[in-house]
Design an enzyme around this catalytic site. Structure first.
Site, short mmCIF file in Angstrom:
data_model
loop_
_atom_site.label_atom_id
_atom_site.label_comp_id
_atom_site.label_asym_id
_atom_site.label_seq_id
_atom_site.Cartn_x
_atom_site.Cartn_y
_atom_site.Cartn_z
CG HIS A 174 -6.40 41.37 -53.44
ND1 HIS A 174 -7.00 40.06 -53.23
CD2 HIS A 174 -7.42 42.11 -53.72
CE1 HIS A 174 -8.08 39.90 -53.73
NE2 HIS A 174 -8.68 41.07 -54.05
CG PHE A 175 -4.37 45.02 -48.18
CD1 PHE A 175 -5.10 45.57 -47.13
CD2 PHE A 175 -3.41 44.11 -48.17
CE1 PHE A 175 -5.13 44.92 -46.11
CE2 PHE A 175 -3.58 43.41 -46.89
CZ PHE A 175 -4.27 43.84 -45.97
CG HIS A 176 -9.01 46.73 -54.06
ND1 HIS A 176 -9.05 46.40 -55.25
CD2 HIS A 176 -9.43 45.50 -53.52
CE1 HIS A 176 -9.63 45.29 -55.43
NE2 HIS A 176 -9.87 44.53 -54.43
CG ASP A 235 -7.58 46.00 -60.15
OD1 ASP A 235 -7.96 45.35 -59.30
OD2 ASP A 235 -8.28 45.52 -61.25
CD GLN A 280 -10.92 36.86 -50.95
OE1 GLN A 280 -11.68 36.58 -49.96
NE2 GLN A 280 -9.62 36.77 -51.07
CG ASN A 328 -13.43 43.31 -51.23
OD1 ASN A 328 -13.89 44.19 -50.37
ND2 ASN A 328 -13.33 43.48 -52.51
P1 5GP Z 1 -11.76 41.32 -55.17
O1 5GP Z 1 -12.86 41.64 -55.81
O2 5GP Z 1 -10.96 39.97 -55.12
O3 5GP Z 1 -11.24 42.34 -54.03
O4 5GP Z 1 -10.44 41.80 -56.29
C1 5GP Z 1 -9.89 41.48 -57.30
C2 5GP Z 1 -9.04 42.33 -58.13
O5 5GP Z 1 -8.14 41.73 -59.04
C3 5GP Z 1 -10.24 43.05 -59.23
O6 5GP Z 1 -10.32 44.28 -58.83
C4 5GP Z 1 -9.42 42.53 -60.43
O7 5GP Z 1 -9.82 43.56 -61.36
C5 5GP Z 1 -8.14 42.18 -60.19
N1 5GP Z 1 -7.69 40.87 -61.12
C6 5GP Z 1 -8.09 39.92 -61.56
N2 5GP Z 1 -7.59 39.17 -62.18
C7 5GP Z 1 -6.28 40.01 -62.52
C8 5GP Z 1 -5.22 39.66 -63.19
O8 5GP Z 1 -5.00 38.71 -63.76
N3 5GP Z 1 -4.30 40.74 -63.26
C9 5GP Z 1 -4.51 41.88 -62.44
N4 5GP Z 1 -3.23 42.80 -62.64
N5 5GP Z 1 -5.55 42.31 -61.87
C10 5GP Z 1 -6.32 41.28 -61.86
#
Ligand code: 5GP
Ligand code: ZN
Length: 132
Positions: A97-99, A30, A91, A84
């Protein structure tokens, strides 16, 4: 999906620190990590969220394998897996995606939800059961 940032990472149009890749799955760091080793695991086929993720059993195997690798690499004492769905749930990127967030003593990450005592449990449970 042409305007999806994660599809662009899969296609190599945007760089990422990849940690695992196979035919169907990609895992990469991330860009805004909550802790050292914070990794995202995504399917290569674009789906937006969990509601579109049937027939993706392979995600489970990938999650287990990548979790194990992340834990081992940094000797993490624990880890959180989160995912999320929808803006209201936090989200931001609309490609499933899974963190995987490794946890270390004193890391001060807060994973907390306000909770109350369960009321009308049977009513609520049966409402969900009816959907199956
Ligand atoms: P969400 O909030 O949708 O569950 O998480 C999206 C995640 O994607 C966030 O933790 C954010 O830091 C990550 N993210 C967003 N854009 C990029 C990117 O261009 N590259 C990488 N490696 N991570 C990203
Ligand atoms: Zn995508």
């Amino acid at each position: 999906m042409s305007n999806c940032i994660f599809c662009k990472i899969i296609d190599g149009e945007i760089p990422a620190h990849k940690v695992y890749e196979d035919e169907k799955v990609l895992a990469f760091l991330d860009v805004n990590p909550s802790s050292k080793g914070h990794t995202l695991v995504i399917p290569k086929g674009h789906v937006e969220n969990i509601y579109e993720a049937s027939e993706m059993d392979y995600m489970w195997d990938a999650l287990v394998e990548v979790s194990d690798a992340v834990k081992t690499a940094f000797d993490a004492e624990g880890l959180n897996i989160s995912q999320n769905n929808g803006e209201v749930a936090g989200q931001e990127v609309f490609h499933l995606h899974f963190h995987i967030t490794p946890r270390y003593t004193g890391d001060e990450i807060e994973v907390d939800y306000k909770r109350e005592e369960l009321e009308k449990g049977e009513e609520i449970a049966s409402k969900i059961r009816e959907v199956f």
